[in-house]
Design a protein around this motif. Structure first.
Motif, PDB file in Angstrom:
ATOM      1  N   SER A  20       0.811  -1.226   0.000  1.00 50.51           N
ATOM      2  CA  SER A  20       0.000   0.000   0.000  1.00 50.51           C
ATOM      3  C   SER A  20       0.837   1.265   0.000  1.00 50.51           C
ATOM      4  O   SER A  20       0.295   2.362  -0.043  1.00 50.51           O
ATOM      5  N   GLU A  21       2.161   1.144   0.058  1.00 55.13           N
ATOM      6  CA  GLU A  21       3.026   2.310   0.101  1.00 55.13           C
ATOM      7  C   GLU A  21       3.629   2.583  -1.276  1.00 55.13           C
ATOM      8  O   GLU A  21       3.857   1.672  -2.070  1.00 55.13           O
ATOM      9  N   SER A  22       3.864   3.867  -1.535  1.00 54.96           N
ATOM     10  CA  SER A  22       4.428   4.272  -2.826  1.00 54.96           C
ATOM     11  C   SER A  22       5.954   4.237  -2.751  1.00 54.96           C
ATOM     12  O   SER A  22       6.603   5.204  -2.365  1.00 54.96           O
ATOM     13  N   VAL A  23       6.517   3.102  -3.101  1.00 55.72           N
ATOM     14  CA  VAL A  23       7.970   2.941  -3.140  1.00 55.72           C
ATOM     15  C   VAL A  23       8.350   2.414  -4.518  1.00 55.72           C
ATOM     16  O   VAL A  23       7.496   1.937  -5.279  1.00 55.72           O
ATOM     17  N   SER A  24       9.620   2.508  -4.851  1.00 52.15           N
ATOM     18  CA  SER A  24      10.080   2.031  -6.149  1.00 52.15           C
ATOM     19  C   SER A  24       9.892   0.518  -6.251  1.00 52.15           C
ATOM     20  O   SER A  24       9.824  -0.186  -5.240  1.00 52.15           O
ATOM     21  N   ARG A  25       9.829   0.036  -7.475  1.00 57.76           N
ATOM     22  CA  ARG A  25       9.609  -1.390  -7.694  1.00 57.76           C
ATOM     23  C   ARG A  25      10.746  -2.220  -7.104  1.00 57.76           C
ATOM     24  O   ARG A  25      10.508  -3.257  -6.475  1.00 57.76           O
ATOM     25  N   THR A  26      11.979  -1.752  -7.290  1.00 58.92           N
ATOM     26  CA  THR A  26      13.120  -2.496  -6.746  1.00 58.92           C
ATOM     27  C   THR A  26      13.055  -2.570  -5.228  1.00 58.92           C
ATOM     28  O   THR A  26      13.261  -3.632  -4.629  1.00 58.92           O
ATOM     29  N   MET A  27      12.751  -1.436  -4.601  1.00 65.41           N
ATOM     30  CA  MET A  27      12.658  -1.412  -3.143  1.00 65.41           C
ATOM     31  C   MET A  27      11.512  -2.296  -2.665  1.00 65.41           C
ATOM     32  O   MET A  27      11.648  -2.992  -1.648  1.00 65.41           O
ATOM     33  N   ARG A  28      10.389  -2.286  -3.395  1.00 69.91           N
ATOM     34  CA  ARG A  28       9.259  -3.132  -3.001  1.00 69.91           C
ATOM     35  C   ARG A  28       9.645  -4.607  -3.057  1.00 69.91           C
ATOM     36  O   ARG A  28       9.320  -5.382  -2.158  1.00 69.91           O
ATOM     37  N   TYR A  29      10.340  -5.002  -4.112  1.00 68.12           N
ATOM     38  CA  TYR A  29      10.763  -6.394  -4.234  1.00 68.12           C
ATOM     39  C   TYR A  29      11.712  -6.783  -3.104  1.00 68.12           C
ATOM     40  O   TYR A  29      11.613  -7.884  -2.539  1.00 68.12           O
ATOM     41  N   LEU A  30      12.650  -5.886  -2.771  1.00 65.13           N
ATOM     42  CA  LEU A  30      13.598  -6.170  -1.697  1.00 65.13           C
ATOM     43  C   LEU A  30      12.896  -6.315  -0.351  1.00 65.13           C
ATOM     44  O   LEU A  30      13.189  -7.234   0.424  1.00 65.13           O
ATOM     45  N   LEU A  31      11.958  -5.399  -0.068  1.00 62.23           N
ATOM     46  CA  LEU A  31      11.245  -5.441   1.211  1.00 62.23           C
ATOM     47  C   LEU A  31      10.349  -6.672   1.306  1.00 62.23           C
ATOM     48  O   LEU A  31      10.267  -7.318   2.353  1.00 62.23           O
ATOM     49  N   VAL A  32       9.664  -7.001   0.218  1.00 57.86           N
ATOM     50  CA  VAL A  32       8.820  -8.196   0.210  1.00 57.86           C
ATOM     51  C   VAL A  32       9.680  -9.448   0.386  1.00 57.86           C
ATOM     52  O   VAL A  32       9.303 -10.382   1.115  1.00 57.86           O
ATOM     53  N   ALA A  33      10.851  -9.465  -0.263  1.00 59.54           N
ATOM     54  CA  ALA A  33      11.747 -10.617  -0.124  1.00 59.54           C
ATOM     55  C   ALA A  33      12.212 -10.771   1.318  1.00 59.54           C
ATOM     56  O   ALA A  33      12.247 -11.887   1.852  1.00 59.54           O
ATOM     57  N   TRP A  34      12.553  -9.651   1.977  1.00 58.35           N
ATOM     58  CA  TRP A  34      12.969  -9.725   3.375  1.00 58.35           C
ATOM     59  C   TRP A  34      11.804 -10.156   4.271  1.00 58.35           C
ATOM     60  O   TRP A  34      11.998 -10.934   5.212  1.00 58.35           O
ATOM     61  N   GLY A  35      10.620  -9.674   3.954  1.00 58.20           N
ATOM     62  CA  GLY A  35       9.440 -10.105   4.707  1.00 58.20           C
ATOM     63  C   GLY A  35       9.195 -11.595   4.566  1.00 58.20           C
ATOM     64  O   GLY A  35       8.860 -12.277   5.546  1.00 58.20           O
ATOM     65  N   MET A  36       9.380 -12.127   3.363  1.00 53.95           N
ATOM     66  CA  MET A  36       9.202 -13.560   3.132  1.00 53.95           C
ATOM     67  C   MET A  36      10.265 -14.367   3.872  1.00 53.95           C
ATOM     68  O   MET A  36       9.967 -15.414   4.464  1.00 53.95           O
ATOM     69  N   ILE A  37      11.521 -13.885   3.847  1.00 50.57           N
ATOM     70  CA  ILE A  37      12.592 -14.581   4.569  1.00 50.57           C
ATOM     71  C   ILE A  37      12.283 -14.618   6.063  1.00 50.57           C
ATOM     72  O   ILE A  37      12.406 -15.665   6.719  1.00 50.57           O
ATOM     73  N   THR A  38      11.872 -13.487   6.610  1.00 51.03           N
ATOM     74  CA  THR A  38      11.534 -13.414   8.035  1.00 51.03           C
ATOM     75  C   THR A  38      10.375 -14.340   8.367  1.00 51.03           C
ATOM     76  O   THR A  38      10.393 -15.054   9.380  1.00 51.03           O
ATOM     77  N   LEU A  39       9.359 -14.333   7.508  1.00 47.09           N
ATOM     78  CA  LEU A  39       8.183 -15.175   7.718  1.00 47.09           C
ATOM     79  C   LEU A  39       8.536 -16.656   7.684  1.00 47.09           C
ATOM     80  O   LEU A  39       8.116 -17.432   8.558  1.00 47.09           O
ATOM     81  N   LEU A  40       9.313 -17.063   6.692  1.00 46.69           N
ATOM     82  CA  LEU A  40       9.684 -18.473   6.564  1.00 46.69           C
ATOM     83  C   LEU A  40      10.583 -18.921   7.725  1.00 46.69           C
ATOM     84  O   LEU A  40      10.413 -20.031   8.249  1.00 46.69           O
ATOM     85  N   CYS A  41      11.518 -18.069   8.127  1.00 42.74           N
ATOM     86  CA  CYS A  41      12.389 -18.415   9.260  1.00 42.74           C
ATOM     87  C   CYS A  41      11.570 -18.601  10.531  1.00 42.74           C
ATOM     88  O   CYS A  41      11.772 -19.563  11.293  1.00 42.74           O
ATOM     89  N   GLY A  42      10.638 -17.673  10.771  1.00 49.61           N
ATOM     90  CA  GLY A  42       9.808 -17.775  11.963  1.00 49.61           C
ATOM     91  C   GLY A  42       8.924 -19.006  11.961  1.00 49.61           C
ATOM     92  O   GLY A  42       8.753 -19.660  12.997  1.00 49.61           O
TER      93      GLY A  42
END
Length: 441
Positions: free
Chosen positions: A400-422
């Motif tokens: 829902s935030e207006s960020v660049s596509r690259t930054m969005r992909y990086l943040l989503v990837a980190w969120g997925m890594i955190t989620l899977l680790c947890g």
């Protein structure tokens, strides 16, 4: 009746946190974060160092975990600023939706309940050791020669403690004693760390054990991974971090990152010093509760036991209050849909929930006397609050935030890594801990 209805409406719509009062400065925020993190987990860190295979392995796991711990705090603070909510459950519900919000509430209550069980196990351990210490000081006989008496059994003493102290302190709607517990809890943690370090450096030469120094680099990935639940239990302050962030005067994200980093680094220092010197003192023979490894006649450690016991007794009602409110509030809202919520109904519900909470926690604590087993379960559930829910919040917020596509992909990837680790930490550690608990019952 109209006045009663108005009172019930104001009672049900009362905000969970007053953010219009005095604002927190940087120092106050750091101390509250420390108070939330430093606690009963301190007792088990030397055992965790031994279980991990030594100092190098344990510190390595701590440093890797610290990245996720700080990341979770930053994500939760950012999510709170976006959603405008001031409690953990409300932020997750607003950002991730009602279904995940309901799951968060269930995990929140379960986590607090298991923590309350761990606290009772710790109190029982300290009662047992204090009883042995008093016998040794009075009679001069060693602990092994103390005769068994039913009235000196720590389970009976724990029952009396719950009946006459913990339950009466937990029943009130507002627990004013929490204003005084942060100083006591922080002092108890600091005293224990200093006492363990002093005891290590002042022990007689013939008691020096060099084996921990030579074995500190030998470990396996399995042994290193097994201590992550203990680290999660020790460092968890994520449930309280949103309340701290909402009460701060300066809510800039950069400032919150600073608060998170400083708080976690201080916790890392205290936990590491306790783990290192406790492990160096006793090696692989260290008990899951470090205080149980010292002799009963050691006055320094008797003071540490008293401080930790009193600190836990005063903090325990706060745990009950937080967990009880998550259960009680939906019941009162449901009741309000059909009729007015009277003060007597609220009082009966509160007493019933408190009675059930303390009774069940006491029964579990009596039959599961090993703190390491309880903390393994707590640490697994804590992975939800440190990894899973922050990862989900990051994934949903970025959309829902207006960020660049690259930054969005990086943040989503980190969120997925955190989620899977947890998710993996929760499933692996909790299943093993529960199997160990069932096998020893």
């Amino acid at each position: 009746m109209e006045e009663l209805a108005k009172e019930s409406i104001s009672f049900l719509t009362k905000p969970s946190l007053d953010t219009n009062g005095p604002k927190l400065g940087s120092l106050g925020a750091v101390f509250i974060m420390l108070k939330s993190a430093l606690g009963a987990g301190l007792l088990i860190f030397p055992w965790a160092f031994a279980k991990a295979g030594g100092i190098h392995s344990a510190v390595t796991v701590e440093m890797i975990s610290l990245v996720f711990l700080i990341s979770g705090l930053v994500i939760l603070g950012y999510s709170s600023s976006i959603s405008g909510q001031n409690t953990y459950q409300a932020v997750v519900r607003d950002v991730c939706g009602p279904a995940i919000g309901k799951l968060c509430e269930i995990c929140y209550v379960f986590n607090l309940f298991i923590i309350s069980v761990a606290f009772l196990v710790i109190v029982a351990d300290q009662l047992q050791k204090l009883c042995l210490s008093m016998h040794e000081l009075i009679t001069g006989l060693p602990e092994s020669e103390m005769p068994y008496r039913w009235y000196t059994d720590q389970r009976f003493a724990l029952f009396l403690l719950c009946l006459f102290f913990i339950f009466p302190l937990s029943v009130p709607k507002e627990i004013s004693i929490q204003k005084y517990t942060s100083v006591l809890g922080t002092f108890a943690a600091t005293y224990l760390t200093v006492a363990i370090a002093v005891k290590y450096h002042t022990r007689p030469v013939h008691e020096i054990n060099l084996s921990p120094l030579y074995n500190s680099g030998v470990s396996s990935w399995a042994s290193m991974f097994s201590v992550i639940p203990t680290i999660c239990f020790g460092f968890q302050c994520h449930e309280a971090c949103i309340a701290v962030y909402s009460s701060m005067e300066n809510r800039k994200l950069s400032h919150w990152v600073f608060i998170s980093v400083v708080s976690m680094l201080i916790c890392l220092l205290i936990y590491s010093l306790t783990g290192v010197f406790g492990y160096l003192t006793f090696g692989k023979n260290v008990a899951p509760d470090i205080l149980m490894s010292y002799s009963g006649g050691d006055v320094t450690m008797i003071i540490a036991r008293l401080l930790f016991g009193i600190s836990i007794i005063t903090i325990y009602p706060i745990i009950v209050l937080l967990g009880r409110s998550v259960i009680q509030d939906p019941l009162l809202r449901q009741r309000h849909k059909h009729t007015a919520v009277t003060e007597s109904y609220e009082s009966r519900t509160r007493v019933a929930l408190t009675t059930a909470w303390v009774t069940v926690a006491l029964l579990i604590a009596v039959f599961v006397p090993d703190i390491s087993k309880v903390i393994s379960v707590v640490g697994g559930v804590s992975a939800f609050f440190i990894f899973v829910f922050p990862g989900l919040c990051l994934i949903f917020v970025v959309q829902s935030e207006s960020v660049s596509r690259t930054m969005r992909y990086l943040l989503v990837a980190w969120g997925m890594i955190t989620l899977l680790c947890g998710t993996y930490i929760f499933g692996h550690s909790t299943s093993i801990a529960i199997m160990h608990l069932l096998s020893e019952m």
